[in-house]
Design an enzyme around this catalytic site. Structure first.
Site, PDB file in Angstrom:
ATOM      1  CB  SER A   1      56.271  21.723  22.632  1.00 22.59           C
ATOM      2  OG  SER A   1      55.554  22.053  23.786  1.00 22.59           O
TER       3      SER A   1
HETATM    4  N1  SAM Z   1      50.806  22.378  23.672  1.00 21.14           N
HETATM    5  C1  SAM Z   1      51.214  23.716  23.357  1.00 21.14           C
HETATM    6  C2  SAM Z   1      51.377  23.951  21.889  1.00 21.14           C
HETATM    7  O1  SAM Z   1      51.229  23.024  21.107  1.00 21.14           O
HETATM    8  O2  SAM Z   1      51.629  25.108  21.536  1.00 21.14           O
HETATM    9  C3  SAM Z   1      52.450  24.151  24.105  1.00 21.14           C
HETATM   10  C4  SAM Z   1      52.115  24.519  25.453  1.00 21.14           C
HETATM   11  S1  SAM Z   1      53.202  25.484  26.385  1.00 21.14           S
HETATM   12  C5  SAM Z   1      54.690  24.560  26.396  1.00 21.14           C
HETATM   13  C6  SAM Z   1      52.437  25.115  27.970  1.00 21.14           C
HETATM   14  C7  SAM Z   1      51.087  25.733  28.135  1.00 21.14           C
HETATM   15  O3  SAM Z   1      50.531  25.251  29.354  1.00 21.14           O
HETATM   16  C8  SAM Z   1      51.088  27.251  28.237  1.00 21.14           C
HETATM   17  O4  SAM Z   1      50.255  27.791  27.270  1.00 21.14           O
HETATM   18  C9  SAM Z   1      50.580  27.519  29.646  1.00 21.14           C
HETATM   19  O5  SAM Z   1      49.820  28.685  29.757  1.00 21.14           O
HETATM   20  C10 SAM Z   1      49.731  26.269  29.886  1.00 21.14           C
HETATM   21  N2  SAM Z   1      49.475  25.972  31.299  1.00 21.14           N
HETATM   22  C11 SAM Z   1      50.300  26.150  32.363  1.00 21.14           C
HETATM   23  N3  SAM Z   1      49.686  25.745  33.505  1.00 21.14           N
HETATM   24  C12 SAM Z   1      48.453  25.293  33.146  1.00 21.14           C
HETATM   25  C13 SAM Z   1      47.357  24.742  33.863  1.00 21.14           C
HETATM   26  N4  SAM Z   1      47.391  24.570  35.203  1.00 21.14           N
HETATM   27  N5  SAM Z   1      46.256  24.383  33.173  1.00 21.14           N
HETATM   28  C14 SAM Z   1      46.189  24.552  31.823  1.00 21.14           C
HETATM   29  N6  SAM Z   1      47.195  25.077  31.088  1.00 21.14           N
HETATM   30  C15 SAM Z   1      48.312  25.443  31.738  1.00 21.14           C
END
Ligand code: SAM
Length: 253
Positions: free
Chosen positions: A103
């Site tokens: 992000s």
């Molecule tokens: N917090 C992260 C970082 O600091 O790099 C950024 C995360 S990215 C914007 C969103 C993440 O949410 C992705 O890695 C995606 O695979 C994960 N994600 C999507 N749906 C999810 C779910 N139901 N449970 C857990 N993780 C999920």
């Protein structure tokens, strides 16, 4: 180097549009400690500017010094791939592996600030991704539980966090919609992928006095960052914070 920002629409795209590179030479595999520290200070200045620019929406013209200090301490370049080293300290979201993103630093700082982290807090993160948000929280709270749905990302984030010496973060592969009941209740919950609605299990797993911050998609392509608070008596309130754009919360439901 050319960086184009789109002021108010910026947070609708939740990123800066970047052409060219900034901070380090495009060839550098990894910045030196000094270069990284200097680039981080520039990044903090960009975060402060974004905070001021969005104050009319968020109601926060500055973020807490503790949060800014934590942002300044985490080596973001350790959480992106070699191809992104030259962009690691831009105030923008960046691609990581598996089609996901790390992000935008401003959004990480803002979401962290909105849960009002305290040293004795236990926090749940949904969407580990690169591990960067968990690393920022590491210096601010007692323990972080972080759930990622893509196993390869749990593994790579785990490696990066271990290499950097973070030892108060527990990762799990799974669907974060259900939260992590074994470790609930949580003082704070940060969801870093856009959900179709606020998952009831996450609200249940919030402590009285706790705060949940989550991007919610309205189904027509618009997303709103929402703050959910639970008061000491268990009463839950919601408020809109900022229009944003996140990758979707996936999983079966
Ligand atoms: N917090 C992260 C970082 O600091 O790099 C950024 C995360 S990215 C914007 C969103 C993440 O949410 C992705 O890695 C995606 O695979 C994960 N994600 C999507 N749906 C999810 C779910 N139901 N449970 C857990 N993780 C999920």
């Amino acid at each position: 180097m050319q960086v184009r920002t789109c002021s108010l629409t910026l947070w609708l795209c939740a990123c800066l549009m970047v052409t060219g590179s900034m901070g380090f030479s495009a060839q550098a595999a990894e910045p030196t400690d000094d270069a990284s520290r200097e680039a981080r200070m520039d990044m903090l200045e960009a975060v402060r500017q974004s905070t001021r620019d969005t104050a009319d929406y968020t109601g926060r013209g500055t973020l807490s010094e503790r949060v800014m200090q934590a942002m300044g301490e985490v080596p973001r370049h350790a959480f992106v791939g070699e191809d992104m080293q030259s962009r690691a300290y831009l105030n923008t979201a960046l691609p990581i592996t598996h089609g996901q993103t790390i992000s935008q630093p401003f959004i990480v700082a803002l979401m962290t600030d909105f849960i009002d982290p305290e040293p004795d807090h236990v926090v749940l993160e949904v969407g580990t991704g690169s591990g960067y948000q968990a690393a920022v929280l590491s210096g601010l709270v007692k323990h972080i539980y972080s759930i990622e749905i893509i196993p390869g990302l749990t593994e790579s984030a785990g490696r990066a966090l271990e290499q950097q010496g973070y030892d108060n973060i527990t990762l799990m592969t799974g669907d974060g919609y259900a939260g992590w009941p074994e470790h609930a209740p949580f003082d704070g919950i940060i969801v870093t992928a856009a959900a179709p609605h606020i998952p009831p299990p996450l609200v249940e797993q919030l402590k009285p006095g706790g705060r949940l911050i989550i991007p919610v998609d309205n189904g027509y392509g618009a997303q709103q960052l929402i703050l959910v608070t639970k008061d000491a008596g268990g009463k839950v309130k919601e408020r809109d914070v900022l229009p944003v754009r996140f990758v979707p919360l996936t999983g079966e439901r």
